[in-house]
Scaffold this motif. Sequence first.
Motif, mmCIF file in Angstrom:
data_model
loop_
_atom_site.group_PDB
_atom_site.id
_atom_site.type_symbol
_atom_site.label_atom_id
_atom_site.label_comp_id
_atom_site.label_asym_id
_atom_site.label_seq_id
_atom_site.Cartn_x
_atom_site.Cartn_y
_atom_site.Cartn_z
ATOM 1 N N GLY A 1 0.844 -1.182 0.000
ATOM 2 C CA GLY A 1 0.000 0.000 0.000
ATOM 3 C C GLY A 1 0.876 1.227 0.000
ATOM 4 N N PRO A 2 0.296 2.398 -0.231
ATOM 5 C CA PRO A 2 1.098 3.620 -0.259
ATOM 6 C C PRO A 2 1.737 3.893 1.091
ATOM 7 N N ASP A 3 3.014 4.300 1.062
ATOM 8 C CA ASP A 3 3.734 4.602 2.288
ATOM 9 C C ASP A 3 3.780 6.108 2.472
ATOM 10 N N LEU A 4 2.967 6.606 3.403
ATOM 11 C CA LEU A 4 2.897 8.040 3.660
ATOM 12 C C LEU A 4 3.580 8.387 4.974
ATOM 13 N N SER A 5 4.561 7.584 5.359
ATOM 14 C CA SER A 5 5.177 7.750 6.671
ATOM 15 C C SER A 5 6.322 8.748 6.690
ATOM 16 N N THR A 6 6.723 9.270 5.527
ATOM 17 C CA THR A 6 7.828 10.215 5.489
ATOM 18 C C THR A 6 7.363 11.557 4.939
ATOM 19 N N PRO A 7 8.007 12.646 5.366
ATOM 20 C CA PRO A 7 7.584 13.980 4.915
ATOM 21 C C PRO A 7 8.106 14.289 3.519
ATOM 22 N N MET A 8 7.776 15.475 3.031
ATOM 23 C CA MET A 8 8.247 15.918 1.723
ATOM 24 C C MET A 8 9.774 16.017 1.705
ATOM 25 N N LEU A 9 10.350 15.948 0.520
ATOM 26 C CA LEU A 9 11.788 16.088 0.383
ATOM 27 C C LEU A 9 12.209 17.526 0.683
ATOM 28 N N LYS A 10 13.446 17.677 1.129
ATOM 29 C CA LYS A 10 13.963 19.014 1.424
ATOM 30 C C LYS A 10 13.939 19.858 0.160
ATOM 31 N N PRO A 11 13.356 21.074 0.208
ATOM 32 C CA PRO A 11 13.275 21.932 -0.982
ATOM 33 C C PRO A 11 14.603 22.638 -1.230
ATOM 34 N N THR A 12 15.562 21.900 -1.756
ATOM 35 C CA THR A 12 16.929 22.400 -1.896
ATOM 36 C C THR A 12 16.995 23.654 -2.772
ATOM 37 N N GLU A 13 16.226 23.685 -3.841
ATOM 38 C CA GLU A 13 16.264 24.848 -4.735
ATOM 39 C C GLU A 13 15.816 26.110 -4.000
ATOM 40 N N ALA A 14 14.744 26.004 -3.226
ATOM 41 C CA ALA A 14 14.260 27.164 -2.474
ATOM 42 C C ALA A 14 15.282 27.598 -1.431
ATOM 43 N N ILE A 15 15.879 26.627 -0.745
ATOM 44 C CA ILE A 15 16.888 26.948 0.272
ATOM 45 C C ILE A 15 18.079 27.652 -0.356
ATOM 46 N N ASN A 16 18.535 27.170 -1.495
ATOM 47 C CA ASN A 16 19.686 27.781 -2.152
ATOM 48 C C ASN A 16 19.401 29.203 -2.602
ATOM 49 N N LYS A 17 18.188 29.473 -3.060
ATOM 50 C CA LYS A 17 17.834 30.840 -3.452
ATOM 51 C C LYS A 17 17.871 31.773 -2.242
ATOM 52 N N LEU A 18 17.372 31.309 -1.114
ATOM 53 C CA LEU A 18 17.418 32.114 0.103
ATOM 54 C C LEU A 18 18.860 32.344 0.549
ATOM 55 N N ILE A 19 19.675 31.304 0.472
ATOM 56 C CA ILE A 19 21.073 31.428 0.886
ATOM 57 C C ILE A 19 21.815 32.428 0.005
ATOM 58 N N VAL A 20 21.579 32.392 -1.299
ATOM 59 C CA VAL A 20 22.238 33.343 -2.202
ATOM 60 C C VAL A 20 21.901 34.777 -1.807
ATOM 61 N N ALA A 21 20.646 35.039 -1.505
ATOM 62 C CA ALA A 21 20.246 36.392 -1.092
ATOM 63 C C ALA A 21 20.864 36.764 0.251
ATOM 64 N N PHE A 22 20.861 35.845 1.209
ATOM 65 C CA PHE A 22 21.376 36.144 2.548
ATOM 66 C C PHE A 22 22.891 36.337 2.542
ATOM 67 N N ARG A 23 23.595 35.648 1.651
ATOM 68 C CA ARG A 23 25.062 35.727 1.658
ATOM 69 C C ARG A 23 25.590 37.068 1.160
ATOM 70 N N THR A 24 24.718 37.905 0.635
ATOM 71 C CA THR A 24 25.155 39.254 0.285
ATOM 72 C C THR A 24 25.520 40.047 1.542
ATOM 73 N N GLU A 25 25.044 39.587 2.725
ATOM 74 C CA GLU A 25 25.328 40.319 3.960
ATOM 75 C C GLU A 25 25.716 39.426 5.134
ATOM 76 N N SER A 26 25.723 38.116 4.955
ATOM 77 C CA SER A 26 26.056 37.221 6.071
ATOM 78 C C SER A 26 27.554 37.242 6.347
ATOM 79 N N VAL A 27 27.919 36.841 7.553
ATOM 80 C CA VAL A 27 29.321 36.782 7.964
ATOM 81 C C VAL A 27 29.607 35.392 8.534
ATOM 82 N N PRO A 28 30.884 34.945 8.489
ATOM 83 C CA PRO A 28 31.220 33.611 9.009
ATOM 84 C C PRO A 28 30.963 33.490 10.508
ATOM 85 N N VAL A 29 30.611 32.279 10.937
ATOM 86 C CA VAL A 29 30.459 31.956 12.357
ATOM 87 C C VAL A 29 31.704 31.208 12.803
#
Length: 218
Positions: A6-34
């Motif tokens: 039967g269908p296995d609905l026990s796991t969540p959606m995959l990580k939205p890597t493309e969306a995360i990378n777009k956010l990171i590109v915008a944030f890195r214009t002003e982010s600093v190393p930790v």
Amino acid sequence: MDTNSGPDLSTPMLKPTEAINKLIVAFRTESVPVEIKGQDSVIDLQPANGEPRVLLVLEGALNIYRTADNLRFVTAAAPNLFGMQGSPFRYNLYQFRSEKSTVLETLPHSRAVELINEHLLFREVLDFQTYLSDFQAYRTNLLISKSTYQIVRAFLFELEMMPPEQRLRTSVFNYIYEHTHLARSGVMKILSDLRQGEYINIENGKLIAILKKLPHEY
């Protein structure tokens, strides 16, 4: 073991890597190393007497533990983001610890919000927040009112989805225990039965492969 399909609905959606990378590109214009002092260094998302900050995971991973019982909630590999909610309550529920060779950058939460507005990244934020919400619901659902077998089965799927080089460095038992605090005897019995049934291949305590569909019930 029950092998009803039967269908296995026990796991969540995959990580939205493309969306995360777009956010990171915008944030890195002003982010600093930790600055990271070493493996298992605790990373504060809200420094004492400081403004909440957003954390960019560029390389490596963060291990996130529940503060109440030191249970590992998840290992979050790059690319990833934390602190988007800007919620001190949420930050107090979890502790963020760096892994070896983790590369992090940060920027103030208020500036991250401004950059989202400037770059019209509302859809990306929604996709990412949906993923986080789904994953938290998945973890809660997994650990509440589930049998030991159902929990072990779910974590075997997580191990299977890891990059091979990471999976082959990860002890199956330790991974399951750190995320669940289940009794050793029960976990080892289930793993042994699955190996004898030729459902999984484990060598030197590491998961080599899931050989065939795992039963839904033990």
